[in-house]
Design a protein around this motif. Structure first.
Motif: not given
Length: 224
Positions: A108-126
């Protein structure tokens, strides 16, 4: 001429003094600084105590990540790998998370106050997205990702991931902090302890007080 030399020297001194006051080392000054909870034998560095580097061992840099249990109301499970899981991450400014999704699962909608996030999809469709700040008129940036796709969520901005496929999905997120933190928006607003005054929330969301009371009585699940 002498006056010019004095002025130049003063300017140089002030510049040097300012650099001492405002600058800092952007990276560690030793190979590693393994966190330790022993305050007697450690040195306090950036939120953790560090053990003697000579006592470091391979286990300080290792953690095994199991698949997350998605049998919960959100249909997702975030398994963090921060300095709390790998003590050797201390001072290195990086961490990651494994995110498992059931079909239709939501991080669900959230934040990380101390970090940028980079996401890679391993399986599936997001379907993923983030919302910019008030300064940028809260624009929504969203995209559907498939296996091998990568997406970035800037530091501090609200973001989410939803499994829009019919199968389980898996993603790995890298974060630019050893302890990026997480604030899940619904949990923070409607599940705080003690609760936020309904008067505040009814005015903020422009809804009836009964709706706010209903939302505050819900069980807000933490998937991390």
């Amino acid at each position: 001429m002498k006056g010019s030399v004095v002025v130049c020297s003063l300017v140089a001194f002030l510049a040097l003094a300012f650099s001492f006051a405002s600058a800092y080392d952007p990276s560690p000054l030793q190979d590693f600084c393994v966190a330790i909870n022993d305050t007697k034998n450690g040195v306090f560095v950036n939120g953790k105590f560090c053990k003697d580097p000579k006592l470091a061992k391979a286990e300080d840099f290792f953690f095994h990540v199991n698949p997350g249990n998605t049998a919960n109301p959100l249909g997702s499970k975030v398994t963090p790998v921060t300095v709390n899981e790998i003590l050797g991450l201390n001072t290195l400014g990086i961490s990651l998370a494994r995110i498992d999704f059931a079909a239709g699962g939501l991080n669900p909608p959230h934040t990380h106050p101390r970090g940028t996030e980079i996401l890679i999809v391993i399986e599936g469709e997001l379907m993923v997205g983030f919302v910019s700040s008030n300064q940028d008129n809260n624009r929504l940036f969203t995209k559907v990702l498939n296996k091998g796709d990568v997406f970035v969520f800037p530091i501090g901005l609200i973001h989410f991931q939803l499994n829009v496929g019919h199968q389980n999905a898996l993603a790995i997120a890298g974060l630019s902090s050893q302890n990026p933190g997480v604030i899940t928006i619904a949990n923070a607003v409607f599940g705080s302890t003690p609760p936020i005054s309904p008067e505040v929330l009814t005015k903020a969301f422009k809804v009836d007080k009964n709706i706010i009371t209903y939302l505050q009585k819900q069980f807000w699940y933490n998937n991390s």
